[in-house]
Motif scaffolding. Structure first.
Motif, PDB file in Angstrom:
ATOM      1  N   GLY A   1       0.823  -1.212   0.000  1.00  0.00           N
ATOM      2  CA  GLY A   1       0.000   0.000   0.000  1.00  0.00           C
ATOM      3  C   GLY A   1       0.853   1.257   0.000  1.00  0.00           C
ATOM      4  O   GLY A   1       0.550   2.235  -0.697  1.00  0.00           O
ATOM      5  N   LEU A   2       1.937   1.229   0.771  1.00  0.00           N
ATOM      6  CA  LEU A   2       2.862   2.361   0.796  1.00  0.00           C
ATOM      7  C   LEU A   2       3.493   2.576  -0.577  1.00  0.00           C
ATOM      8  O   LEU A   2       3.636   3.714  -1.038  1.00  0.00           O
ATOM      9  N   LEU A   3       3.847   1.488  -1.262  1.00  0.00           N
ATOM     10  CA  LEU A   3       4.414   1.604  -2.604  1.00  0.00           C
ATOM     11  C   LEU A   3       3.419   2.255  -3.566  1.00  0.00           C
ATOM     12  O   LEU A   3       3.803   3.079  -4.397  1.00  0.00           O
ATOM     13  N   VAL A   4       2.163   1.894  -3.440  1.00  0.00           N
ATOM     14  CA  VAL A   4       1.126   2.494  -4.296  1.00  0.00           C
ATOM     15  C   VAL A   4       1.030   3.989  -4.022  1.00  0.00           C
ATOM     16  O   VAL A   4       0.958   4.805  -4.955  1.00  0.00           O
ATOM     17  N   LEU A   5       1.049   4.355  -2.737  1.00  0.00           N
ATOM     18  CA  LEU A   5       0.973   5.779  -2.389  1.00  0.00           C
ATOM     19  C   LEU A   5       2.192   6.553  -2.896  1.00  0.00           C
ATOM     20  O   LEU A   5       2.060   7.669  -3.417  1.00  0.00           O
ATOM     21  N   LEU A   6       3.377   5.958  -2.748  1.00  0.00           N
ATOM     22  CA  LEU A   6       4.590   6.621  -3.233  1.00  0.00           C
ATOM     23  C   LEU A   6       4.542   6.822  -4.742  1.00  0.00           C
ATOM     24  O   LEU A   6       4.870   7.902  -5.248  1.00  0.00           O
ATOM     25  N   LEU A   7       4.116   5.782  -5.454  1.00  0.00           N
ATOM     26  CA  LEU A   7       4.032   5.885  -6.910  1.00  0.00           C
ATOM     27  C   LEU A   7       2.984   6.913  -7.334  1.00  0.00           C
ATOM     28  O   LEU A   7       3.217   7.718  -8.245  1.00  0.00           O
ATOM     29  N   ALA A   8       1.835   6.908  -6.658  1.00  0.00           N
ATOM     30  CA  ALA A   8       0.781   7.872  -6.987  1.00  0.00           C
ATOM     31  C   ALA A   8       1.260   9.303  -6.733  1.00  0.00           C
ATOM     32  O   ALA A   8       1.019  10.203  -7.557  1.00  0.00           O
ATOM     33  N   ALA A   9       1.955   9.512  -5.619  1.00  0.00           N
ATOM     34  CA  ALA A   9       2.471  10.852  -5.312  1.00  0.00           C
ATOM     35  C   ALA A   9       3.493  11.284  -6.360  1.00  0.00           C
ATOM     36  O   ALA A   9       3.495  12.449  -6.793  1.00  0.00           O
ATOM     37  N   MET A  10       4.343  10.353  -6.785  1.00  0.00           N
ATOM     38  CA  MET A  10       5.323  10.674  -7.832  1.00  0.00           C
ATOM     39  C   MET A  10       4.631  11.069  -9.128  1.00  0.00           C
ATOM     40  O   MET A  10       5.015  12.057  -9.774  1.00  0.00           O
ATOM     41  N   VAL A  11       3.626  10.309  -9.507  1.00  0.00           N
ATOM     42  CA  VAL A  11       2.910  10.592 -10.757  1.00  0.00           C
ATOM     43  C   VAL A  11       2.252  11.964 -10.691  1.00  0.00           C
ATOM     44  O   VAL A  11       2.356  12.761 -11.629  1.00  0.00           O
ATOM     45  N   VAL A  12       1.597  12.264  -9.573  1.00  0.00           N
ATOM     46  CA  VAL A  12       0.923  13.558  -9.435  1.00  0.00           C
ATOM     47  C   VAL A  12       1.932  14.698  -9.498  1.00  0.00           C
ATOM     48  O   VAL A  12       1.718  15.696 -10.199  1.00  0.00           O
ATOM     49  N   MET A  13       3.056  14.548  -8.782  1.00  0.00           N
ATOM     50  CA  MET A  13       4.050  15.633  -8.765  1.00  0.00           C
ATOM     51  C   MET A  13       4.706  15.833 -10.131  1.00  0.00           C
ATOM     52  O   MET A  13       4.846  16.968 -10.601  1.00  0.00           O
ATOM     53  N   VAL A  14       5.108  14.756 -10.762  1.00  0.00           N
ATOM     54  CA  VAL A  14       5.783  14.883 -12.057  1.00  0.00           C
ATOM     55  C   VAL A  14       4.810  15.372 -13.122  1.00  0.00           C
ATOM     56  O   VAL A  14       5.129  16.284 -13.894  1.00  0.00           O
ATOM     57  N   PHE A  15       3.600  14.786 -13.165  1.00  0.00           N
ATOM     58  CA  PHE A  15       2.617  15.229 -14.152  1.00  0.00           C
ATOM     59  C   PHE A  15       2.217  16.685 -13.910  1.00  0.00           C
ATOM     60  O   PHE A  15       2.082  17.470 -14.854  1.00  0.00           O
ATOM     61  N   GLY A  16       2.055  17.039 -12.644  1.00  0.00           N
ATOM     62  CA  GLY A  16       1.721  18.431 -12.326  1.00  0.00           C
ATOM     63  C   GLY A  16       2.795  19.390 -12.795  1.00  0.00           C
ATOM     64  O   GLY A  16       2.490  20.469 -13.332  1.00  0.00           O
ATOM     65  N   ASN A  17       4.039  19.012 -12.617  1.00  0.00           N
ATOM     66  CA  ASN A  17       5.129  19.876 -13.084  1.00  0.00           C
ATOM     67  C   ASN A  17       5.166  19.966 -14.602  1.00  0.00           C
ATOM     68  O   ASN A  17       5.459  21.034 -15.157  1.00  0.00           O
ATOM     69  N   VAL A  18       4.894  18.872 -15.281  1.00  0.00           N
ATOM     70  CA  VAL A  18       4.862  18.908 -16.748  1.00  0.00           C
ATOM     71  C   VAL A  18       3.770  19.857 -17.226  1.00  0.00           C
ATOM     72  O   VAL A  18       3.993  20.686 -18.119  1.00  0.00           O
TER      73      VAL A  18
END
Length: 180
Positions: free
Chosen positions: A14-31
């Protein structure tokens, strides 16, 4: 005890899912911000890198439990059960050695990392690189436990087959064994 361990690894997943989701949101948001407004959020760039480190090292422990790390089964597949057990113990001893070196290196660097801070978030770098403690202890402990299962004769036939690269068989049986 097995329920606690299973719950622990489900929590890690579950923690891995949260980490990956946070990464996707941050990187996509920056793009999106860079495309639309020619700007970005510096904190999200730094945090996404840190989350990637944590994701990788925590993921290594989760994958280690499932025996899904890369392996070379060409020789092991040709051996009988006793040969596979010997190879299993030898590989786990090698893993324990690598984990000891990794732990020691993390320990040696801990003081330096504790006083070194990230440029943007000013997080102590020990929070980033200290994940080496978790990974080395987690993988090393699983290797020790597997050696104990081999020595006490509690390693399953399915696990020996999987160690040799043979993943055929009843999936329900494999799932049941993994949870035990």
């Amino acid at each position: 005890m097995s329920r606690i361990i299973s719950f622990f690894f489900k929590g890690l997943e579950g923690l891995l899912v949260l980490l990956l989701a946070a990464m996707v949101v941050m990187v996509f948001g920056n793009v999106v911000l860079r495309y639309l407004f020619d700007t970005g959020i510096d904190v999200s760039e730094e945090l996404s890198r840190f989350l990637f480190v944590w994701l990788t090292f925590i993921g290594a422990v989760v994958v280690g439990r499932e025996n899904a790390h890369l392996g070379v089964e060409t020789l092991v597949a040709r051996l009988g059960d006793n040969g596979r057990k010997v190879c299993m113990v030898l590989s786990d001893l090698f893993i324990i050695g690598c984990c000891a070196v990794f732990f020691w290196g993390t320990w040696q660097q801990a003081e330096i990392n504790a006083t070194n801070y990230a440029p943007i978030t000013e997080i102590s770098m020990l929070w980033i690189y200290g994940v080496g403690f978790f990974t080395s202890i987690g993988l090393g402990l699983m290797a020790v436990l597997r050696i104990l299962r081999v020595v006490t004769g509690r390693v399953s036939e399915h696990e020996l087959k999987a160690f040799a690269g043979d993943y055929s068989g009843d999936e329900a049986h494999a799932l049941r064994e993994r949870l035990e």
